[in-house]
Design a protein around this motif. Structure first.
Motif, PDB file in Angstrom:
ATOM      1  N   ALA A  51       0.833  -1.212   0.000  1.00  0.00           N
ATOM      2  CA  ALA A  51       0.000   0.000   0.000  1.00  0.00           C
ATOM      3  C   ALA A  51       0.862   1.254   0.000  1.00  0.00           C
ATOM      4  N   ASN A  52       1.947   1.259   0.762  1.00  0.00           N
ATOM      5  CA  ASN A  52       2.838   2.426   0.778  1.00  0.00           C
ATOM      6  C   ASN A  52       3.446   2.672  -0.597  1.00  0.00           C
ATOM      7  N   ILE A  53       3.894   1.614  -1.254  1.00  0.00           N
ATOM      8  CA  ILE A  53       4.491   1.747  -2.581  1.00  0.00           C
ATOM      9  C   ILE A  53       3.451   2.246  -3.580  1.00  0.00           C
ATOM     10  N   ALA A  54       2.221   1.766  -3.458  1.00  0.00           N
ATOM     11  CA  ALA A  54       1.155   2.164  -4.382  1.00  0.00           C
ATOM     12  C   ALA A  54       0.892   3.665  -4.344  1.00  0.00           C
ATOM     13  N   HIS A  55       1.134   4.296  -3.215  1.00  0.00           N
ATOM     14  CA  HIS A  55       0.884   5.733  -3.073  1.00  0.00           C
ATOM     15  C   HIS A  55       2.134   6.581  -3.258  1.00  0.00           C
ATOM     16  N   CYS A  59       8.136   8.092  -5.013  1.00  0.00           N
ATOM     17  CA  CYS A  59       9.524   7.625  -4.983  1.00  0.00           C
ATOM     18  C   CYS A  59       9.597   6.470  -3.998  1.00  0.00           C
ATOM     19  N   ALA A  60      10.192   5.373  -4.426  1.00  0.00           N
ATOM     20  CA  ALA A  60      10.403   4.221  -3.550  1.00  0.00           C
ATOM     21  C   ALA A  60      11.893   3.940  -3.473  1.00  0.00           C
ATOM     22  N   ALA A 104       7.108   9.607  -0.435  1.00  0.00           N
ATOM     23  CA  ALA A 104       8.145   8.621  -0.731  1.00  0.00           C
ATOM     24  C   ALA A 104       8.153   7.577   0.375  1.00  0.00           C
ATOM     25  N   CYS A 105       8.658   6.403   0.053  1.00  0.00           N
ATOM     26  CA  CYS A 105       8.767   5.360   1.070  1.00  0.00           C
ATOM     27  C   CYS A 105      10.133   4.701   0.972  1.00  0.00           C
ATOM     28  N   ILE A 106      10.541   4.121   2.075  1.00  0.00           N
ATOM     29  CA  ILE A 106      11.793   3.368   2.134  1.00  0.00           C
ATOM     30  C   ILE A 106      11.440   1.918   2.428  1.00  0.00           C
TER      31      ILE A 106
END
Length: 175
Positions: A12-16, A19-20, A142-144
């Motif tokens: 879900a975090n990547i979908a939003h 930047c990943a 962005a997510c890590i």
């Protein structure tokens, strides 16, 4: 809902995300759902991908920026990113003011981790450090996505995780 050290739904975090950052993990081999989300985000919304991994993997090959750092130098890279983001004022000033504690001390601490010094430590080019830090800081949300080896194994494990949490906090990339 995201937790500070990780997340309840990585997909879900990547979908939003715009930047990943895939840090020390190869979801192409180990997490097919995560890899599918990364590929879908890239294809459908142009999500930028930064891969931090000493190994050339299938995940690294799809990255906009692949940071092939020396093993064991992840903490220096994270501190170098903090240096760039703070010194270039790319951090989320409102979020930092409202929700963080100790920003001034952090800003002082990262001054010794200039892109030049971090390049010497990590084996990366200064421009790679600067451009990847800028990409992460300015492509909100962005997510890590992190692998276990950098945050659970080794003498710098706690410091790496603290630096990544600081990155998320100062850029407002929490929750």
């Amino acid at each position: 809902m995201a937790m500070l050290g990780g997340c309840c739904s990585l997909v879900a975090n990547i979908a939003h995300a715009n930047c990943a950052v895939i840090w020390g993990q190869n979801p192409a081999s180990s997490f097919p759902r995560t890899m599918a989300a990364i590929e879908r985000g890239r294809r459908e919304k142009g999500c930028k991908i930064i891969v931090i991994d000493p190994r050339r993997t299938r995940t690294a090959e799809l990255a906009d920026i692949w940071l092939q750092l020396r093993p064991g130098t992840d903490a220096a890279l994270a501190l170098g990113w903090l240096n760039v983001i703070i010194n270039e004022k790319l951090y989320d000033k409102e979020f930092v003011s409202k929700w963080t504690y100790g920003f001034e001390q952090l800003a002082q601490r990262v001054q010794e981790y200039t892109p030049q010094r971090v390049a010497e430590i990590t084996g990366l080019a200064e421009e790679q450090i600067i451009s990847s830090a800028r990409m992460y800081a300015t492509s909100k949300p962005a997510c890590i996505v992190r692998g276990v080896s950098t945050d659970q194994i080794g003498r710098n494990a706690s410091r790496i995780e603290q630096a990544r949490v600081a990155l998320r906090a100062i850029t407002g990339n929490l929750d």
